[in-house]
Write an enzyme that holds these catalytic residues in place. Sequence first.
Site, PDB file in Angstrom:
ATOM      1  N   SER A 101     -12.158  -0.979   1.694  1.00 55.47           N
ATOM      2  CA  SER A 101     -11.640  -1.628   2.895  1.00 55.47           C
ATOM      3  C   SER A 101     -11.039  -0.577   3.826  1.00 55.47           C
ATOM      4  CB  SER A 101     -10.582  -2.662   2.498  1.00 55.47           C
ATOM      5  OG  SER A 101     -10.051  -3.298   3.638  1.00 55.47           O
ATOM      6  N   ARG A 118       0.827  -1.217   0.000  1.00 57.95           N
ATOM      7  CA  ARG A 118       0.000   0.000   0.000  1.00 57.95           C
ATOM      8  C   ARG A 118       0.860   1.265   0.000  1.00 57.95           C
ATOM      9  NH1 ARG A 118      -2.360  -3.553  -1.487  1.00 57.95           N
ATOM     10  NH2 ARG A 118      -4.298  -4.486  -0.717  1.00 57.95           N
ATOM     11  N   GLU A 150      -6.389   1.977   6.325  1.00 55.41           N
ATOM     12  CA  GLU A 150      -5.943   2.055   4.934  1.00 55.41           C
ATOM     13  C   GLU A 150      -6.473   3.326   4.295  1.00 55.41           C
ATOM     14  OE1 GLU A 150      -6.787  -0.688   1.030  1.00 55.41           O
ATOM     15  OE2 GLU A 150      -6.145  -1.689   2.857  1.00 55.41           O
TER      16      GLU A 150
END
Length: 307
Positions: free
Chosen positions: A230, A180, A300
């Site tokens: 998410s 990420r 996230e």
Amino acid sequence: MLVRRPVEFAAELEKAIPPERLLVDEPMSKHTTFKIGGPADYLALPATVQEVAAVLDTAKQYEVPVTVLGNGSNVLVLDRGIRGLVVKFGPEMGYIRHRGSTLSAGAGALLADVSKYAARNNLTGFEFAIGIPGSIGGAVFMNAGAYEGEMSQVVQAVTAVCASGELRRFTGEELEFGYRHSVFQENDCFVCEVELGLSVGEDNSIRGLLDDYTTKRESKQPLEMPSAGSTFKRPQGYFAGTLIEQAGLKGVSVGGAQVSTKHAGFIINAGGATAQDVLALISKVQDGVYKQFGISLHPEVRVLGEE
């Protein structure tokens, strides 16, 4: 508002981009998949790399802070909004084309559209992205992934405009892909075009994967409700949604924000949620999972805007 001499700044911006694609005090709730967020002082919707460079150069001249946004997924804009200039890469920069097995897409192209385009042209390697919400520019920024695939596996090169107005091409290790993560989270350059290295595949196999991933996504994820995708990064060796559910937090709410009853890894806007509701619920989930399992969950979702 952090903009010095706002009248002059707006006039200069209109020289860089047509006024119909320059919005003032625009609610960011209209531009995020969470449907949450206060106003941006200025929102520009560029259609070309040249417009991006011109808009950034204007912001630099007036010392105006710049925030870049893709499709508005994977972000939470705070309730007071975003000061300065927001540059959004939307459909105006959503072109897709290919030559051989190399596919190029503007930063505003949606991942699902790129996946379908690749499939129509018998190109394989990008099927994993069919279910990821958002644009390809944002996906590069976050090194987005799903179903054992991620952007780092297919991105050959990125053309970006830097805050200085310089046009730069990034390749290979320059992209600094990690979990990420990409180099664009640290430098002052903004993804404008992405080049993918794909392979020629077999039509039935490609379409079979797309159908399989789409079915899995629709059956498991709360697509019918506004969310940022998410909410938490995957902790090593675990699944965030499973930990949240086992901690008894599935369905828990704060204000209009709720841990989805369909997939505990998603926080949804169940109706009228504010950014503060979401942040409070994230904190509540983190505390609950840590107390139960001793595992820290890290968001996230990117938080943008003024406290």
